[in-house]
Design a protein around this motif. Sequence first.
Motif: not given
Length: 213
Positions: A167-190
């Motif tokens: 995200n530092k070298v490509a501003p406004k990009r690169g963070l989708w894996p973090v959001w996907a990880t959060i979604a996977v964690f929530v799905i896994s918990m449910v």
Amino acid sequence: MTQSMPGSTTPSGWYPDPSDPRFVRWWDGRAWTAHQAPAQFQAPGQFQAPVPVPRPELRPETPVYNPFIWAITLMPLVSILFLLTWQPEFKMITTRQGVTTMDPFSMYTPAYFLLMGSSFLFYGLSVFFAFLDRQRLLKSGVVRPFHWAWAFLSALVYVIGRSVIVNKVAPKRGLWPVWATIAVFVISMVVTGIWMSNFMQSMYSQLGYSVST
């Protein structure tokens, strides 16, 4: 090196600025960029602390995602699928002393060993994919990407560290894996919570039926 260096095969990196020898400029493999940093000089007999070279920004068209980072992010969903296949049948046995108890081996079904084996396999694959992902980032021009060895500690640590640097070298990009990880964690918990509830109900019903008979 000339200012344009047409057709040059010089790899991307920091090189002496052709317009000012006091600086180094980032060459992206095709042309000079606007990223500039002071050149490090050291007089004889003097110590000069190294100056960290900044990471240049990537071109907007440079990809920052690849199949390896998505495999690391989404592999926990496969473990959830294996968990759903594990449906042990609890059995009651009577010991020599006449005590009725649950057979401890009734829960060790083939699906159980598949679940346990997959956890070790996915751990090794996450480390291997982190290595391949870092190599892909280096080829894309990312300077000092997050090291793949952090995946030994946790795939989550690697995903977060990797995303921050990208995200530092490509501003406004690169963070989708973090959001996907959060979604996977929530799905896994449910899913795990629902499975555990059904698991406990099934265990009680099976044991209750066995005791009554």
